[in-house]
Design an enzyme around this catalytic site. Structure first.
Site, PDB file in Angstrom:
ATOM      1  N   ASP A 414       0.815  -1.218   0.000  1.00  0.00           N
ATOM      2  CA  ASP A 414       0.000   0.000   0.000  1.00  0.00           C
ATOM      3  C   ASP A 414       0.852   1.272   0.000  1.00  0.00           C
ATOM      4  O   ASP A 414       2.011   1.265   0.405  1.00  0.00           O
ATOM      5  CB  ASP A 414      -0.881  -0.012   1.254  1.00  0.00           C
ATOM      6  CG  ASP A 414      -2.187   0.742   1.079  1.00  0.00           C
ATOM      7  OD1 ASP A 414      -2.331   1.479   0.083  1.00  0.00           O
ATOM      8  OD2 ASP A 414      -3.067   0.591   1.946  1.00  0.00           O
ATOM      9  N   GLU A 469     -14.101   1.950   0.027  1.00  0.00           N
ATOM     10  CA  GLU A 469     -13.531   2.571   1.222  1.00  0.00           C
ATOM     11  C   GLU A 469     -13.910   4.038   1.337  1.00  0.00           C
ATOM     12  O   GLU A 469     -14.001   4.588   2.446  1.00  0.00           O
ATOM     13  CB  GLU A 469     -12.012   2.432   1.220  1.00  0.00           C
ATOM     14  CG  GLU A 469     -11.306   3.251   0.158  1.00  0.00           C
ATOM     15  CD  GLU A 469      -9.786   3.187   0.272  1.00  0.00           C
ATOM     16  OE1 GLU A 469      -9.282   2.252   0.908  1.00  0.00           O
ATOM     17  OE2 GLU A 469      -9.112   4.070  -0.276  1.00  0.00           O
TER      18      GLU A 469
END
Length: 662
Positions: A414, A469
């Site tokens: 990430d 998200e």
């Protein structure tokens, strides 16, 4: 060999072109797509430019393509062709980790061998065109910049994903909704991420992206001064960086070089890709980026296991009805594993928090990772770990060795949030080294896919999408429209880890952003359909296990869906309005439909089925779904290839089905 391989049905036909440069003062070279619908003309004089036509209409032009090298000068200026030829190719690629198991590849290619030790190669597919530079310079080279000018003389408007947030100009999450604008309305000097879609006056669409991006930066676009097209921009090579961003997990560039790459002098460069579609539906089943990528570098891919994963972060570890305190601890993850095992979910992921933020080798005291892995192994569930890219790039060998020995199967990497040359190289290194340990990768904070999932099939998916998200904090209220837009544009580049699966569903009037107990925009069936429509061999279940246990029918449906397929058919769709798709795995068909905030009636034509009788398990919006978005109806009906089934979708609605032979 299981996995991906090239299988040539027809060996390259080498057709020499009698297009000597001396025949005209400003010679041009032509090549068409195999079906003749696309025609490319390349003009070579002081500059190299090209014109692309679809059925006789100019859909795109480039007044200049060039590459400036530090010592060798500008490739493409004062250009001279030594010789040219056309190849015709017909073959296929085989894959068991894609949206279809057999990917036909048919194209015509024009090669211009230029003075100055370089070539330009143009490929023409029925679905679009691509070109790239190839150099044959004996020493290493420094690339100062590349000219990519694209004009669209008959453009009506574009679906523009501007960089929304950035620390510096070239650092962003690549997660943007689309702004629909005419060229005159576009923001000057604002960077546009790829893919970008242009609609022409006749309704045809052109999508710009790139493929086979290796050892080279990605490119962005900005509107040109004439406002009839775009010019490309690329990040320079970073000279100085500092920790920053979320939990210091990003590496913030504080100084860039005036060159974009230092690389080998003999190499191929990335493909610049223009997909061209007469109808919107064609964009939903496009393979150009995959086909243009370098073939698999993993000889045996049998260890790569696609599947679904129970995810912790979106639901904020908010399980209930247990006798321990939920959170980032061993008991919570063992509970996730028990849930996954009971429902046939292949993986559980430990997102950020299981280790020290900037040291992936230091596991927090609340986590007994080996106990979690062993519990999963006993239950048939494997473990995946989250990893920030900044610490991982400094600890990669140690991290991969340690956790593969413990039994970890993969990583969600990430916060790269860049696509300069060193970061692009990191993607390749992370994938290559993970493969050595038989582990897979999911890239988040990631630029758009450019085919790495073909070159390293252990790269199962990427973010680079305005995914679920965002509902935890955004003020954006048009997710259903985005959900039926991104598959025509972003998904054309490759898999997208949207992370669907919300069981708390809301209509347009009662949705609100809640960080710790989030809800989706649109209906339950809209969420279920995502597992069919959105491509992701590694597909997350975003909600908490206790919600899925309460909603057992929806959970059983999600669990029954594959994440890779043997066949894909786009049945119907309109950009930003609705989608209807069918995918096959073995002898089962999986169907999904979604609409924007508009209620919609469609007809499902089952003529894609083979002969015989089938049973369809259907989830459709309930009669009260416009009021209560979680309302749905589950039913089982008989269908065959003569069936034409009318369906109705609520506002922000969906429809999904599993069709099995009787």
């Amino acid at each position: 060999m299981k996995g991906m391989k090239n299988h040539a049905v027809l060996i390259l036909l080498f057709l020499t072109m009698a297009l000597a440069p001396l025949e005209a003062q400003h010679p041009s070279y032509q090549v068409a797509s195999p079906d003749g619908s696309l025609e490319l003309s390349v003009k070579v004089d002081e500059r190299i430019g090209w014109t692309l036509k679809q059925n006789g209409l100019v859909v795109a032009t480039s007044p200049s393509i060039a590459m400036e090298l530090e010592r060798e000068g500008v490739l493409g200026h004062q250009a001279a062709v030594r010789r040219s030829w056309v190849d015709a190719y017909e073959g296929e690629v085989l894959s068991d980790l894609y949206k279809k198991s057999r990917i036909p590849e048919v194209y015509n290619a024009l090669t211009l061998e230029m003075k100055g030790d370089y070539k330009l190669v143009f490929r023409m597919y029925d679905a679009g065109m691509a070109y790239r530079f190839e150099t044959a310079i004996r020493r290493d080279i420094t690339v100062m910049g590349e000219t990519i000018d694209l004009d669209f003389p008959h453009a009506r408007q574009a679906w523009v994903p501007y960089i929304r947030e950035s620390i510096h100009r070239y650092q962003a999450s690549y997660e943007s909704p689309y702004t629909i604008q005419s060229f005159n309305e576009m923001h000057a000097d604002s960077l546009i991420i790829l893919p970008l879609l242009i609609e022409n006056e006749n309704g045809s669409k052109v999508v710009i992206t790139e493929a086979d991006l290796e050892d080279y930066p990605g490119f962005y676009l900005t509107i040109n001064e004439a406002r009839n097209g775009f010019v490309a921009e690329q990040a320079g090579v970073p000279l100085a960086e500092t920790p920053g961003g979320h939990n210091n997990l990003q590496s913030i560039v504080t100084e860039y070089a005036d060159y974009i790459a230092r690389t080998k002098g003999t190499r191929t460069f990335p493909w610049r890709v223009l997909t061209v579609a007469q109808t919107d539906v064609e964009l939903l089943d496009n393979d150009l980026v995959f086909l243009l990528a370098s073939p698999s570098r993993i000889e045996d891919t049998s260890w790569i296991k696609p599947g679904k994963v129970a995810w912790d972060w979106w639901n904020d570890w908010n399980i209930s009805g247990v006798d321990f305190e939920a959170g980032i601890n061993t008991e919570t993850y063992q509970f996730y594993i028990d849930f996954a095992a009971e429902h046939g979910i292949e993986y559980v992921i430990l997102d950020e928090g299981w280790s020290e933020s900037t040291n992936l080798l230091n596991i927090i005291p609340e986590i007994d990772l080996q106990a979690i892995i062993d519990h999963g192994k006993a239950k048939g569930v494997d473990i995946v770990l989250w990893a920030g890219w900044a610490p991982l790039r400094h600890q990669m060998d140690e991290v991969y060795a340690k956790y593969s020995a413990m039994g970890v199967k993969g990583y969600k990497i990430d916060f790269m949030n860049r696509d300069d040359q060193p970061v692009v190289n990191f993607y390749y290194e992370a994938a290559r080294k993970a493969a050595e340990y038989e582990q897979f990768v999911d890239f988040h904070g990631a630029y758009k896919p450019t085919g790495l999932h073909r070159t390293y099939p252990n790269v199962l998916t990427y973010e680079g999408v305005f995914g679920l998200e965002q509902v935890k904090w955004t003020t954006y209220t048009d997710f259903p429209r985005y959900d039926v837009t991104a598959p025509f544009i972003r998904m054309l580049a490759g898999p997208m880890d949207y992370t669907p699966g919300a069981m708390n569903n809301a209509n347009r009037s009662n949705w609100r952003a809640v960080h710790s107990n989030p809800m989706s925009q649109g209906t339950r069936c809209h969420q279920l359909a995502m597992y069919v429509i959105f491509e992701s061999p590694f597909s997350m279940l975003a909600d908490k296990p206790t919600n899925y246990m309460r909603e057992s029918a929806s959970t059983e449906f999600i669990a029954a869906l594959p994440t890779v397929f043997d066949e894909t058919q786009a049945l119907d769709g309109q950009l930003g309005e609705f989608i209807l798709m069918a995918r096959r795995k073995d002898n089962h068909w999986y169907l999904g439909a979604m609409t924007n905030w508009d209620e919609r009636d469609l007809e499902v034509d089952f003529s894609f089925l083979p002969e015989g009788e089938f049973e369809a398990l259907i989830f459709r919006d309930g009669i009260n779904a416009n009021r209560e978005a979680s309302d749905y109806k589950r039913e089982v009906i008989k269908v065959n290839r003569s069936t034409k089934l009318p369906i109705s979708m609520a506002s922000g609605g969906g429809w999904a089905a599993i069709v099995s032979p009787e």
